[in-house]
Scaffold this active site. Sequence first.
Site, PDB file in Angstrom:
ATOM      1  N   ASN A 162      10.384 -22.599  81.923  1.00  0.00           N
ATOM      2  CA  ASN A 162      10.702 -21.743  80.449  1.00  0.00           C
ATOM      3  C   ASN A 162      10.442 -22.833  79.613  1.00  0.00           C
ATOM      4  O   ASN A 162      11.636 -23.353  79.448  1.00  0.00           O
ATOM      5  CB  ASN A 162      11.868 -20.954  80.746  1.00  0.00           C
ATOM      6  CG  ASN A 162      12.098 -20.287  79.521  1.00  0.00           C
ATOM      7  OD1 ASN A 162      11.156 -20.245  78.457  1.00  0.00           O
ATOM      8  ND2 ASN A 162      13.007 -19.717  79.286  1.00  0.00           N
ATOM      9  N   LYS A 196      10.554 -22.380  76.417  1.00  0.00           N
ATOM     10  CA  LYS A 196      11.354 -21.744  75.205  1.00  0.00           C
ATOM     11  C   LYS A 196      10.245 -21.938  74.070  1.00  0.00           C
ATOM     12  O   LYS A 196       9.095 -22.080  73.949  1.00  0.00           O
ATOM     13  CB  LYS A 196      12.758 -22.312  75.072  1.00  0.00           C
ATOM     14  CG  LYS A 196      13.436 -22.185  76.428  1.00  0.00           C
ATOM     15  CD  LYS A 196      14.912 -22.436  76.243  1.00  0.00           C
ATOM     16  CE  LYS A 196      15.585 -22.239  77.738  1.00  0.00           C
ATOM     17  NZ  LYS A 196      17.103 -22.523  77.625  1.00  0.00           N
ATOM     18  N   HIS A 243      15.753 -12.678  79.174  1.00  0.00           N
ATOM     19  CA  HIS A 243      16.530 -13.780  79.221  1.00  0.00           C
ATOM     20  C   HIS A 243      17.613 -13.764  78.292  1.00  0.00           C
ATOM     21  O   HIS A 243      17.699 -13.010  77.234  1.00  0.00           O
ATOM     22  CB  HIS A 243      15.480 -14.816  78.684  1.00  0.00           C
ATOM     23  CG  HIS A 243      16.082 -16.487  78.740  1.00  0.00           C
ATOM     24  ND1 HIS A 243      16.972 -16.920  77.728  1.00  0.00           N
ATOM     25  CD2 HIS A 243      15.742 -17.255  79.749  1.00  0.00           C
ATOM     26  CE1 HIS A 243      17.308 -18.200  78.372  1.00  0.00           C
ATOM     27  NE2 HIS A 243      16.578 -18.351  79.410  1.00  0.00           N
ATOM     28  N   GLU A 261      19.144 -15.538  76.118  1.00  0.00           N
ATOM     29  CA  GLU A 261      18.935 -15.948  74.879  1.00  0.00           C
ATOM     30  C   GLU A 261      18.470 -14.850  73.886  1.00  0.00           C
ATOM     31  O   GLU A 261      18.722 -14.435  72.862  1.00  0.00           O
ATOM     32  CB  GLU A 261      18.040 -17.208  74.534  1.00  0.00           C
ATOM     33  CG  GLU A 261      18.732 -18.438  74.899  1.00  0.00           C
ATOM     34  CD  GLU A 261      17.945 -19.602  75.517  1.00  0.00           C
ATOM     35  OE1 GLU A 261      16.726 -19.415  75.263  1.00  0.00           O
ATOM     36  OE2 GLU A 261      18.409 -20.367  76.041  1.00  0.00           O
ATOM     37  N   GLU A 290      20.789 -16.031  86.252  1.00  0.00           N
ATOM     38  CA  GLU A 290      21.099 -17.528  85.262  1.00  0.00           C
ATOM     39  C   GLU A 290      22.309 -17.310  84.767  1.00  0.00           C
ATOM     40  O   GLU A 290      22.677 -16.579  83.643  1.00  0.00           O
ATOM     41  CB  GLU A 290      19.967 -17.496  84.148  1.00  0.00           C
ATOM     42  CG  GLU A 290      18.562 -17.598  84.777  1.00  0.00           C
ATOM     43  CD  GLU A 290      17.673 -18.586  83.657  1.00  0.00           C
ATOM     44  OE1 GLU A 290      17.300 -19.395  84.050  1.00  0.00           O
ATOM     45  OE2 GLU A 290      17.643 -17.754  82.476  1.00  0.00           O
ATOM     46  N   GLY A 310      21.348 -24.690  79.870  1.00  0.00           N
ATOM     47  CA  GLY A 310      21.293 -25.893  78.836  1.00  0.00           C
ATOM     48  C   GLY A 310      22.534 -26.523  78.372  1.00  0.00           C
ATOM     49  O   GLY A 310      22.732 -27.224  77.441  1.00  0.00           O
ATOM     50  N   SER A 322      20.523 -25.484  84.295  1.00  0.00           N
ATOM     51  CA  SER A 322      20.548 -26.778  84.596  1.00  0.00           C
ATOM     52  C   SER A 322      19.891 -27.158  85.770  1.00  0.00           C
ATOM     53  O   SER A 322      20.649 -28.203  86.677  1.00  0.00           O
ATOM     54  CB  SER A 322      21.868 -27.219  84.277  1.00  0.00           C
ATOM     55  OG  SER A 322      22.328 -26.925  82.842  1.00  0.00           O
TER      56      SER A 322
HETATM   57  C1  PEP Z   1      16.670 -21.084  81.023  1.00  0.00           C
HETATM   58  O1  PEP Z   1      16.785 -21.249  79.808  1.00  0.00           O
HETATM   59  O2  PEP Z   1      16.005 -20.321  81.569  1.00  0.00           O
HETATM   60  C2  PEP Z   1      17.086 -22.272  81.775  1.00  0.00           C
HETATM   61  C3  PEP Z   1      17.642 -22.211  82.897  1.00  0.00           C
HETATM   62  O3  PEP Z   1      17.511 -23.552  81.019  1.00  0.00           O
HETATM   63  P1  PEP Z   1      17.876 -24.877  81.512  1.00  0.00           P
HETATM   64  O4  PEP Z   1      17.554 -25.260  82.802  1.00  0.00           O
HETATM   65  O5  PEP Z   1      17.761 -26.105  80.475  1.00  0.00           O
HETATM   66  O6  PEP Z   1      19.398 -24.794  81.710  1.00  0.00           O
END
Ligand code: PEP
Length: 255
Positions: free
Chosen positions: A9, A11, A95, A97, A167, A173, A212
């Site tokens: 992803n 973003k 997601h 966000e 998630e 992040g 992460s």
């Molecule tokens: C995400 O935004 O789906 C995600 C898992 O980001 P990150 O791997 O940077 O934590």
Amino acid sequence: MRTSILAANWKMQKTVSEAVRFLEAFLPLVADADAVEVVIAPPFTALGRCGEELEGSNVKLASQNVNNEEKGAFTGEIAPAMLRDVGCSYAIVGHSERRALYGETDAFIAKKAGALLAAGLLPIVCVGELLDERESNRTFDVIGRQLAGSLAEVPVERASEVVIAYEPVWAIGTGKTATPEIAQEVHAFIREKLGEAFGSAGKDMRIQYGGSVKPENVYDLMAKPDIDGALVGGASLDPDSFAKIVQFEKQGVAQ
Ligand code: PEP
């Protein structure tokens, strides 16, 4: 047998030329990764060009969002058929966000998932608890509610085509990954809920972990029985790093 699915992803990152440069480096690195499914979700502006680059490769294309409507006066929105037209197989919906920054509700996410299936695309439906929800022991309530709401428009006969991404928002992040044990505990709960909602089809549904994920922790996460892949943000922006995640088997135990 569930095929692991590793999805990037990006973003709101990468111009078209940056996306193409990534693929030129990445595709040769994963050309022999045929035991897993690999998916890239660039920003909308790069989808068309990435679709062309991915043709004939073993990597699939996803969008990061979609609208549930087929067409019409919805300024700024993109319909499922438009995503298919540029080569998408998947679309990420719900997601955290989008839930947090753009007020997306479970009901809206459910409509998107239903519209994707109707248009021949596969939804990756994200769920996850906030830090304060985890700390106040509400993780399972929150995930249960998000699943029931976001999957409300998935017909039982199509359920096995839907991918869930767990998630935990506190791990996205932040560099803080859920331990494999914490992730597995929630994945097992999700599997149970999918079974209640969809019967035996629930067992075939893939559940990715996101938060992460990096080359150093992917192997241990993927070793858990109910973790069927990863949705990766930051560590998917670099071709070498995402290729290592795709080749998680080679990363070995706890580094
Ligand atoms: C995400 O935004 O789906 C995600 C898992 O980001 P990150 O791997 O940077 O934590």
